[in-house]
Design a protein around this motif. Structure first.
Motif, PDB file in Angstrom:
ATOM      1  N   PRO A 641     -55.374  -1.842  -2.814  1.00 22.55           N
ATOM      2  CA  PRO A 641     -55.809  -2.652  -3.411  1.00 22.55           C
ATOM      3  C   PRO A 641     -54.859  -4.620  -3.525  1.00 22.55           C
ATOM      4  CG  PRO A 641     -55.412  -1.922  -5.818  1.00 22.55           C
ATOM      5  CD  PRO A 641     -54.212  -0.962  -4.037  1.00 22.55           C
ATOM      6  N   GLU A 642     -55.568  -4.997  -3.916  1.00 20.35           N
ATOM      7  CA  GLU A 642     -55.061  -6.673  -3.929  1.00 20.35           C
ATOM      8  C   GLU A 642     -53.797  -6.660  -4.374  1.00 20.35           C
ATOM      9  OE1 GLU A 642     -56.888 -10.136  -5.574  1.00 20.35           O
ATOM     10  OE2 GLU A 642     -58.945  -9.690  -4.786  1.00 20.35           O
ATOM     11  N   HIS A 643     -52.826  -7.627  -3.705  1.00 22.36           N
ATOM     12  CA  HIS A 643     -51.482  -7.138  -3.413  1.00 22.36           C
ATOM     13  C   HIS A 643     -50.817  -8.094  -2.980  1.00 22.36           C
ATOM     14  CE1 HIS A 643     -52.896  -5.213   0.465  1.00 22.36           C
ATOM     15  NE2 HIS A 643     -51.736  -6.381   0.923  1.00 22.36           N
ATOM     16  N   ASP A 644     -49.426  -9.138  -3.378  1.00 24.64           N
ATOM     17  CA  ASP A 644     -48.590  -9.963  -3.160  1.00 24.64           C
ATOM     18  C   ASP A 644     -47.243  -9.296  -2.501  1.00 24.64           C
ATOM     19  OD1 ASP A 644     -50.376 -11.803  -3.763  1.00 24.64           O
ATOM     20  OD2 ASP A 644     -50.539 -11.274  -6.021  1.00 24.64           O
ATOM     21  N   THR A 645     -46.561 -10.289  -1.740  1.00 19.13           N
ATOM     22  CA  THR A 645     -45.346  -9.863  -1.219  1.00 19.13           C
ATOM     23  C   THR A 645     -44.389  -9.862  -2.018  1.00 19.13           C
ATOM     24  OG1 THR A 645     -45.208 -10.472   0.365  1.00 19.13           O
ATOM     25  CG2 THR A 645     -43.486 -10.321   0.308  1.00 19.13           C
ATOM     26  N   VAL A 646     -43.262  -9.549  -2.699  1.00 15.66           N
ATOM     27  CA  VAL A 646     -42.746  -9.723  -4.259  1.00 15.66           C
ATOM     28  C   VAL A 646     -40.791  -9.495  -4.254  1.00 15.66           C
ATOM     29  CG1 VAL A 646     -43.083  -6.799  -4.542  1.00 15.66           C
ATOM     30  CG2 VAL A 646     -43.214  -8.632  -6.424  1.00 15.66           C
ATOM     31  N   TYR A 647     -40.379 -10.514  -3.311  1.00 14.33           N
ATOM     32  CA  TYR A 647     -39.925 -11.094  -2.945  1.00 14.33           C
ATOM     33  C   TYR A 647     -38.868 -10.815  -4.495  1.00 14.33           C
ATOM     34  CZ  TYR A 647     -38.628  -9.395   1.991  1.00 14.33           C
ATOM     35  OH  TYR A 647     -39.191  -8.359   3.213  1.00 14.33           O
ATOM     36  N   ALA A 648     -39.789 -12.737  -4.811  1.00 16.10           N
ATOM     37  CA  ALA A 648     -39.768 -13.496  -5.513  1.00 16.10           C
ATOM     38  C   ALA A 648     -41.406 -13.035  -6.664  1.00 16.10           C
ATOM     39  CB  ALA A 648     -40.033 -14.735  -5.043  1.00 16.10           C
ATOM     40  N   MET A 649     -41.081 -12.982  -7.970  1.00 14.58           N
ATOM     41  CA  MET A 649     -42.148 -12.990  -8.833  1.00 14.58           C
ATOM     42  C   MET A 649     -42.264 -13.527 -10.194  1.00 14.58           C
ATOM     43  SD  MET A 649     -40.813  -8.959 -10.540  1.00 14.58           S
ATOM     44  CE  MET A 649     -42.790  -9.159 -11.319  1.00 14.58           C
ATOM     45  N   THR A 650     -43.504 -14.008 -10.474  1.00 14.89           N
ATOM     46  CA  THR A 650     -43.145 -14.842 -11.757  1.00 14.89           C
ATOM     47  C   THR A 650     -42.282 -13.551 -12.947  1.00 14.89           C
ATOM     48  OG1 THR A 650     -45.436 -14.115 -12.893  1.00 14.89           O
ATOM     49  CG2 THR A 650     -44.937 -15.923 -11.378  1.00 14.89           C
ATOM     50  N   ILE A 651     -41.755 -14.999 -14.051  1.00 15.88           N
ATOM     51  CA  ILE A 651     -41.896 -14.591 -14.957  1.00 15.88           C
ATOM     52  C   ILE A 651     -42.642 -13.933 -16.020  1.00 15.88           C
ATOM     53  CG2 ILE A 651     -40.422 -15.090 -17.305  1.00 15.88           C
ATOM     54  CD1 ILE A 651     -39.027 -17.701 -16.172  1.00 15.88           C
ATOM     55  N   HIS A 652     -43.779 -14.509 -15.884  1.00 14.29           N
ATOM     56  CA  HIS A 652     -44.714 -13.226 -16.883  1.00 14.29           C
ATOM     57  C   HIS A 652     -45.019 -12.638 -16.135  1.00 14.29           C
ATOM     58  CE1 HIS A 652     -46.464 -17.574 -18.302  1.00 14.29           C
ATOM     59  NE2 HIS A 652     -46.838 -16.949 -18.591  1.00 14.29           N
ATOM     60  N   LYS A 653     -44.676 -12.229 -14.640  1.00 11.80           N
ATOM     61  CA  LYS A 653     -45.040 -10.432 -13.771  1.00 11.80           C
ATOM     62  C   LYS A 653     -44.058  -9.776 -14.183  1.00 11.80           C
ATOM     63  CE  LYS A 653     -48.757 -10.396 -11.684  1.00 11.80           C
ATOM     64  NZ  LYS A 653     -50.082  -9.317 -11.895  1.00 11.80           N
ATOM     65  N   SER A 654     -42.599 -10.051 -14.525  1.00  8.58           N
ATOM     66  CA  SER A 654     -41.666  -9.578 -14.448  1.00  8.58           C
ATOM     67  C   SER A 654     -41.413  -8.753 -15.898  1.00  8.58           C
ATOM     68  CB  SER A 654     -40.381 -10.304 -14.471  1.00  8.58           C
ATOM     69  OG  SER A 654     -39.615 -11.409 -16.140  1.00  8.58           O
ATOM     70  N   GLN A 655     -42.475  -9.101 -17.372  1.00 15.80           N
ATOM     71  CA  GLN A 655     -42.753  -8.675 -17.908  1.00 15.80           C
ATOM     72  C   GLN A 655     -42.231  -6.809 -18.747  1.00 15.80           C
ATOM     73  OE1 GLN A 655     -44.285 -10.533 -22.337  1.00 15.80           O
ATOM     74  NE2 GLN A 655     -45.366 -11.329 -20.735  1.00 15.80           N
ATOM     75  N   GLY A 656     -41.362  -6.366 -19.606  1.00  8.96           N
ATOM     76  CA  GLY A 656     -41.839  -4.963 -19.281  1.00  8.96           C
ATOM     77  C   GLY A 656     -40.902  -4.454 -18.320  1.00  8.96           C
ATOM     78  N   SER A 657     -40.183  -5.290 -17.624  1.00  8.56           N
ATOM     79  CA  SER A 657     -39.099  -4.936 -16.063  1.00  8.56           C
ATOM     80  C   SER A 657     -37.705  -5.123 -16.835  1.00  8.56           C
ATOM     81  CB  SER A 657     -39.092  -5.069 -14.832  1.00  8.56           C
ATOM     82  OG  SER A 657     -40.503  -4.694 -14.329  1.00  8.56           O
ATOM     83  N   GLU A 658     -36.702  -5.300 -15.987  1.00  8.79           N
ATOM     84  CA  GLU A 658     -35.393  -5.162 -16.066  1.00  8.79           C
ATOM     85  C   GLU A 658     -34.216  -5.077 -14.842  1.00  8.79           C
ATOM     86  OE1 GLU A 658     -33.678  -4.635 -20.360  1.00  8.79           O
ATOM     87  OE2 GLU A 658     -33.332  -2.730 -18.844  1.00  8.79           O
ATOM     88  N   PHE A 659     -33.813  -6.156 -14.492  1.00  3.40           N
ATOM     89  CA  PHE A 659     -33.050  -5.742 -13.617  1.00  3.40           C
ATOM     90  C   PHE A 659     -31.298  -6.753 -13.926  1.00  3.40           C
ATOM     91  CE2 PHE A 659     -36.589  -8.265 -13.196  1.00  3.40           C
ATOM     92  CZ  PHE A 659     -37.726  -7.328 -12.352  1.00  3.40           C
ATOM     93  N   ALA A 660     -30.967  -5.163 -12.716  1.00 10.62           N
ATOM     94  CA  ALA A 660     -29.091  -5.462 -12.822  1.00 10.62           C
ATOM     95  C   ALA A 660     -29.128  -6.556 -12.701  1.00 10.62           C
ATOM     96  CB  ALA A 660     -28.321  -4.610 -12.163  1.00 10.62           C
ATOM     97  N   ASP A 661     -29.356  -7.479 -11.774  1.00  7.86           N
ATOM     98  CA  ASP A 661     -29.014  -9.085 -11.136  1.00  7.86           C
ATOM     99  C   ASP A 661     -30.363  -9.870 -11.309  1.00  7.86           C
ATOM    100  OD1 ASP A 661     -25.696  -8.861 -10.036  1.00  7.86           O
ATOM    101  OD2 ASP A 661     -26.746  -6.953  -8.823  1.00  7.86           O
ATOM    102  N   THR A 662     -30.372 -10.887 -11.848  1.00  4.01           N
ATOM    103  CA  THR A 662     -31.176 -11.655 -12.477  1.00  4.01           C
ATOM    104  C   THR A 662     -31.488 -12.758 -11.227  1.00  4.01           C
ATOM    105  OG1 THR A 662     -32.396 -10.102 -14.001  1.00  4.01           O
ATOM    106  CG2 THR A 662     -33.206 -11.980 -13.994  1.00  4.01           C
TER     107      THR A 662
END
Ligand SMILES: Nc1ncnc2c1ncn2[C@@H]1O[C@H](COP(=O)(O)OP(=O)(O)OP(=O)(O)O)[C@@H](O)[C@H]1O
Length: 718
Positions: A641-662
């Motif tokens: 389905p619809e998608h975007d490249t995600v090396y960078a993402m919005t803070i909104h979309k990052s909710q619910g995720s965590e990353f060692a290096d942000t």
């Protein structure tokens, strides 16, 4: 002819249409206004309006404009339009020279309520009108209904639920589950000894690790004498008497007790405050209670609570599966208890039974869910319509537990349900609840000053982070941001914590950011090159992320994705050529596909299939995703389905995720999208290290801006 109502509708509608063409208004807002304009030409049957005003051109003109405004506000995340807060010089966010002419001959907004009440398109909700007016709030009818449903369900469930509670059994179970663990204190004391800590440092550690609240009542000379000679964890058990339970207050234990007493409970807290750990213990207490009750069905099978765990996105559900799994594993309870606590989580969509291409779900009040306890993680991401649908489908007897961080960004869609509910957290508990909680936990509670809200007895806020210790810059920064005081944020940067780094935005630091991102992402791309399995590659990718506040421009997702792609290509890490799809391309799904089980926010990476296609002799490129149950699925790019490249993402979309290096970047110019909640959410995605790229000025302003979402939920719950 001059005052003909349709002419006036048409005039307003024509103005709105112009705004759509200019991109200032969504076509949806215009369409809705058109629909309301038509309904408004129907006078209120049998009302005074029918006799006296019939179709006042001013009324129909106003209701058309208000319909567009209410719809526009909904698009901005507000559940309703607040008439008292209408800024006539900035309607639809327009500059005054475009905004003011829209009002033309309309009166001042404080007179609108009376005029709107005359329209056939507006009611108090007792009739099926497109708009509902409740005091100064104007809603689209469906959203008014959602809010009513959520409020009435929460009020109802917040009242009871403790009827089958066995207080003595539960009190001793909670004592066991939340027993003091002197390992943490011992480790802290050992560290202090190495650093040459003072008696004051030791006292601070005791207060922190044992949650001491009445420090002045303790004999610190005797306590310190015991601390300096303690050479093992066991030796610290003298503190059982020196620091009695009554002088401490373990909020995790209180949170579990609150959830035992109510059918609806909220456990809110920042990252690492132990929400998952607490809920695992709570579930163990519920299972123990059922085991001891030993009630059997007609077939003789033991009746145990049917517990379900959900989160709003696939990613958040996968994280919950992982974190609850390890929390349950480390519980000191019998295997039979452990084995009856589920660790598998799913998305809310999946639980409710999403029907392809329909907004309705299979489960609703006519076909309720089969469960006794529902735990919803990342509840700040749940919008008002979704919460309404969830509550509608919840069986009357079920217990609902919301976990989340009230300081995070509100949901993408309308509402700030968790925030609205948690607004009552500072009210304290009623006398009755204070007594019950005292009985269950052994702690003494201050009672509420005034009559608290219907939901106040259902709330518990966890404050202490077990992930970010006192030396953690991320934790300190998050706290300073939440305080809303820019000078505190500045102080944190000045302290030189090793886990946070601030780069004043400029062309040099911009390049540093790209270079850092390329270095970090090399890990997962090397993993692909080394032939690692997709699961490992996805894990490596999930360690790092570049978060942006905005979508467009050099500092937004789109511009940065292109730059990173080019930089990775130059480094020889990826080889896109002219192709959209290439090995290593990470994408994020932006549209739900129930058939494939892929949802908005899911992240996949393109890699070659391990097997050779017998027809072509080649290996096929597939996009691999981790599903909420932890399995890996490969999907052909053409089927996504619809998608975007995600090396960078919005803070909104990052909710619910965590990353060692942000890595986090804010644009150089301030805009209203930059708020305290946005910055806090971005910062708290970082587990080990945060790199922030921003100007001091923009960061300062963002921290002082709060997200306000218009809604009537808090007033319905008060
Ligand atoms: N009372 C406690 N004493 C010591 N360690 C704890 C305690 N509670 C939680 N922890 C530890 O702190 C870490 C975070 O706990 P947990 O995952 O429960 O927090 P959370 O609030 O659910 O986090 P998140 O915000 O990531 O969802 C875990 O490693 C957990 O073991």
């Amino acid at each position: 002819m001059e005052n003909h109502p349709m002419l006036n509708h048409l005039e307003t509608l024509a103005n709105l249409e112009t705004l759509v063409r200019q991109g200032s208004l969504r076509p949806l807002d215009h369409q809705f206004a058109k629909f309301v304009a038509l309904s408004s030409s129907q006078p209120v049957v049998g009302s005074q309006a029918e006799a006296a005003v019939t179709i006042d051109p001013q009324v129909s003109r106003l209701v058309t404009l208000v319909a567009a405004l209410a719809s526009y506000e909904l698009g901005q995340g507000h559940v309703c339009l607040l008439l008292s807060q209408i800024d006539t010089a900035r309607l639809f966010g327009l500059p005054s020279k475009l905004s003011l002419p829209l009002l033309d001959d309309l009166p001042e907004p404080h007179l609108w309520q009376a005029l709107l009440a005359q329209s056939g398109a507006v009611s108090d909700g007792s009739r099926a009108t497109p708009l509902v007016m409740d005091g100064e709030r104007v809603y689209l009818n469906r959203y008014w209904q959602f809010e009513q449903l959520v409020a009435s369900q929460l009020r109802l469930r917040a009242q009871g639920g403790g009827n089958d509670l066995q207080p003595e059994l539960m009190a001793s179970k909670l004592d066991e589950l939340f027993a003091r663990d002197y390992r943490y204190l011992f480790a802290a004391l050992q560290q202090l000894e190495q650093q040459g800590g003072t008696a004051q440092d030791r006292q601070r550690e005791v207060c922190d690790k044992l949650d001491v609240v009445t420090s002045s009542a303790l004999d610190w000379t005797a306590i310190d004498a015991a601390l300096v000679v303690a050479d093992s964890v066991e030796a610290l058990s003298v503190l059982d008497t020196l620091v009695p339970a009554e002088s401490c207050l373990n909020w995790q234990k209180v949170a579990a007790a609150v959830a035992l007493t109510r059918q609806f409970a909220v456990i809110s807290g920042g990252p690492g405050t132990g929400k998952t750990t607490t809920v695992a213990k709570l579930l163990a207490a519920l299972v123990t209670q059922a085991l001891q009750r030993n009630v059997r069905d007609e077939q003789g099978a033991l009746l145990l609570p049917d517990i379900k765990l959900v989160a709003p996105t696939g990613k958040a559900a996968a994280r919950l599966t992982e974190s609850i799994g390890s929390a349950v594993d480390s519980l000191a309870v019998d295997d039979v208890v452990k084995s009856n606590i589920p660790t598998q989580s799913s998305t809310i969509h999946r639980l409710l039974g999403a029907i392809p291409n329909r907004v309705a779900f299979r489960h609703n009040h006519e076909n309720p869910l089969h469960l006794d306890v529902l735990v919803v993680d990342e509840a700040s991401m749940v919008d008002l319509p979704m919460m309404a649908r969830l509550l509608d489908a919840l069986p009357a007897h079920a217990k609902l537990i919301l976990l989340g961080d009230r300081d995070q960004l509100a949901s993408v869609e309308a509402g700030a349900v968790l925030g609205d509910i948690c607004g009552f957290a500072e009210q304290g508990y009623t006398t009755e609840q204070s007594q019950l909680l005292g009985q269950l936990t052994g702690f003494r509670f201050q009672q509420a000053q005034a009559a608290p809200s219907a939901v106040a007895d259902s709330l518990c806020m966890l404050q202490k982070s077990y992930r970010f210790h006192a030396q953690s810059g991320i934790g300190q920064l998050a706290k300073a941001i939440n305080s809303g005081k820019p000078y505190l944020v500045e102080l944190v940067w000045q302290k030189g914590f090793r886990d946070i780094q601030f780069y004043p935005l400029g062309s040099e630091s911009y390049q540093t950011m790209i270079t850092n991102v390329v270095t970090f992402y090399s890990d997962y791309l090397d993993a692909i090159a080394e032939g690692k399995v997709p699961g490992d590659v996805l894990k490596a990718f999930a360690q790092v992320r570049l978060l942006c506040a905005v979508r467009e421009g050099d500092f937004g997702v789109t511009g940065l994705n292109q730059r990173i792609e080019r930089a990775l290509t130059r480094k020889g890490k990826i080889a896109p050529g002219d192709e959209t799809w290439y090995v290593g391309r990470p994408v994020m799904i932006s549209q739900n596909d129930h058939g494939l089980g892929l949802y908005n926010g899911d992240i996949g990476i393109a890699m070659y299939d391990s097997e050779v296609d017998p027809q072509t002799g080649n290996r096929k490129l597939r996009v691999y995703f981790e599903m909420p149950d932890g399995t890996i699925r490969g999907v052909l790019p053409s089927r996504l389905p619809e998608h975007d490249t995600v090396y960078a993402m919005t803070i909104h979309k990052s909710q619910g995720s965590e990353f060692a290096d942000t890595l986090m970047v804010l644009p150089p110019d301030f805009s209203p999208i930059l708020t305290r909640e946005l910055v806090y959410t971005g910062v708290t995605r970082a587990k080990s290290k945060l790199y922030m790229f921003a100007t001091h000025e923009v960061l300062k302003r963002s921290v002082t801006m709060r997200t306000e979402r218009a809604s009537g939920l808090a007033s319905l719950l008060s």
